[in-house]
Design an enzyme around this catalytic site. Structure first.
Site, PDB file in Angstrom:
ATOM      1  N   GLY A 131      -4.892   0.838   6.851  1.00 32.82           N
ATOM      2  CA  GLY A 131      -3.925   1.277   7.860  1.00 32.82           C
ATOM      3  C   GLY A 131      -3.716   0.332   9.011  1.00 32.82           C
ATOM      4  N   GLY A 148      -3.667  -3.015   8.529  1.00 31.75           N
ATOM      5  CA  GLY A 148      -3.092  -4.235   7.986  1.00 31.75           C
ATOM      6  C   GLY A 148      -1.615  -4.339   8.306  1.00 31.75           C
ATOM      7  N   ILE A 195       1.263  -4.009   6.467  1.00 32.58           N
ATOM      8  CA  ILE A 195       2.165  -2.942   6.054  1.00 32.58           C
ATOM      9  C   ILE A 195       1.722  -1.607   6.645  1.00 32.58           C
ATOM     10  CG2 ILE A 195       3.076  -1.687   4.056  1.00 32.58           C
ATOM     11  CD1 ILE A 195       2.760  -4.309   2.457  1.00 32.58           C
ATOM     12  N   GLY A 196       0.408  -1.351   6.651  1.00 25.29           N
ATOM     13  CA  GLY A 196      -0.084  -0.098   7.197  1.00 25.29           C
ATOM     14  C   GLY A 196       0.272   0.095   8.660  1.00 25.29           C
ATOM     15  N   TYR A 253      -6.434 -10.643  -9.571  1.00 31.15           N
ATOM     16  CA  TYR A 253      -5.745  -9.751  -8.629  1.00 31.15           C
ATOM     17  C   TYR A 253      -4.755  -8.857  -9.363  1.00 31.15           C
ATOM     18  CZ  TYR A 253      -2.188  -8.280  -5.298  1.00 31.15           C
ATOM     19  OH  TYR A 253      -1.277  -7.538  -4.584  1.00 31.15           O
ATOM     20  N   LYS A 277      -4.610  -4.664  -9.815  1.00 32.53           N
ATOM     21  CA  LYS A 277      -3.493  -3.811  -9.391  1.00 32.53           C
ATOM     22  C   LYS A 277      -3.029  -2.934 -10.552  1.00 32.53           C
ATOM     23  CE  LYS A 277      -2.224  -3.807  -5.776  1.00 32.53           C
ATOM     24  NZ  LYS A 277      -2.812  -3.102  -4.602  1.00 32.53           N
ATOM     25  N   ARG A 282      10.775 -16.695  -5.682  1.00 31.33           N
ATOM     26  CA  ARG A 282      10.144 -15.419  -5.347  1.00 31.33           C
ATOM     27  C   ARG A 282      11.208 -14.491  -4.757  1.00 31.33           C
ATOM     28  NH1 ARG A 282       7.021 -17.889  -7.866  1.00 31.33           N
ATOM     29  NH2 ARG A 282       4.802 -18.259  -7.490  1.00 31.33           N
TER      30      ARG A 282
END
Length: 373
Positions: free
Chosen positions: A8, A10, A12-13, A183, A187, A251
């Protein structure tokens, strides 16, 4: 509603928590404050009214009372470096897979469980993503991840068995898992764990596969993720910007505001169990184009070096088919790359300049034979 966000504090959080608090929700931010993201002396910044719990998600099963009485859980906590994951395997499996398992166990012990858990997964689960052979453009192809010997020979593009150059197309959610890094594998595992366990607990799992998220508030310290912040931090110190491969790798860059729009919409949308959606801009941008746009927004001039360096586990191209997110939650990106980069630069100039650690990170990868030129 009462809402918890793992990870939370970070990037995005934090952005999501501000929006949730502004909407009147009761928000709990759970974070272990990883030094790689937050520094050795972390600064706790949370919206007024949000509660903070310093807790490693791997230990959540020991503290189920902290997750009692929730309506929604956003599961964002994760280790996120593709290259780093190739040698810190136990760390990535521990946080991403065992952390998710621990969270599920904690929620299973609650007398009042949340109605849904919303996972931040990743486009990396697709590996190289979707391609077509120009001779048969109606048939999707999912190439295998590029091998180290291909990269060593500077064979950057994906080709068919007969040597025909394949063309990247928008990747839909129907494409199979084909992880090319540890990674990515973790996910995919997170998704499978939630799909298997959450419905049995009466919790609806919702899965978002994020593309490359950027914007104000992202970490300027981490040398393993976030090329926009890495490039800005180098450029403001007059350091050259190294572009890997030939600079034409692409990307899909999506601004943080658009990601939060999607996350907010998923709280109340009428969704089936296991609903899975790409969140991206749906636009492929080459790294060379990104660098020039970023330098223009920052009003900086530094040498740009196309180095032919590469990292094992990196994909060549990928951009999202976002039609499913539009159908299920009405998702339409609002911030284009140029405007988003300008907003990022305006914010980043107000932040400290951090010691650049990109060269050290690449040296570590080369020593482990996970990067070369």
């Amino acid at each position: 509603m009462r809402i918890a966000i793992t990870g939370g504090l970070g990037f995005i959080g934090s952005a999501l928590s501000r929006r949730l608090v502004d909407a009147g929700h009761d928000v709990l931010l759970i974070d272990n404050l990883s030094p790689q993201i937050h520094g050795t002396v972390p600064t706790l910044v949370a919206p007024e009214g949000a509660a903070i719990e310093r807790l490693d998600v791997r230990e959540a099963h020991d503290f189920p009372e902290k997750l009692e009485g929730l309506d929604i859980v956003y599961h964002l906590a994760a280790e996120t470096g593709t290259a780093q994951s190739m040698y810190q395997v136990r760390g990535y499996v521990g946080v991403n897979e065992m952390g998710t398992a621990s969270l599920i166990e904690a929620l299973a012990k609650a007398s009042k469980r949340p109605t849904r858990i919303i996972l931040a997964s990743s486009r990396s689960v697709y590996g190289e993503g979707a391609y077509v052979d120009p001779a048969a453009p109606d048939r999707l192809i999912q190439p295998q991840p590029r091998l180290p010997e291909q990269l060593a020979a500077h064979e950057w593009e994906l080709r068919s068995d007969d040597g025909t150059a394949l063309r990247a197309v928008a990747t839909p959610e129907t494409l199979s898992f084909a992880p090319g890094s540890v990674y990515a594998a973790t996910k995919a595992s997170q998704e499978l764990l939630l799909r298997a366990a959450a419905p049995a607990l009466g919790i609806k799992p919702v899965i978002f596969r994020f593309q490359n998220v950027f914007g104000e508030g992202q970490s300027l310290r981490n040398p393993y993720t976030g090329i926009i912040s890495i490039f800005f931090n180098r450029a403001r110190q007059g350091l050259p910007i190294p572009i890997y491969e030939d600079g034409m790798e692409t990307r899909d860059f999506i601004h943080i505001d658009d990601i939060v729009d999607g996350l907010m919409a998923a709280m109340t949308a009428d969704l089936p169990d296991g609903a899975t959606m790409n969140l991206g801009a749906g636009v492929a941008t080459s790294v060379s184009e990104l660098v020039q746009t970023l330098l223009g927004a920052a009003k900086l001039e530094v040498p740009v070096e196309v180095t032919a360096q590469y990292r094992v586990g990196d994909i060549r191209h990928c951009f999202a088919d976002i039609s499913e997110a539009h159908r299920l939650i009405g998702f339409v990106p609002q911030v284009d790359l140029r405007d988003g980069l300008q907003r990022f630069c305006n914010w980043a100039w107000s932040q400290p300049a951090y010691e650049d650690r990109l060269d050290a990170a690449m040296a570590e990868l080369r020593a482990r034979k996970l990067a070369a030129s």
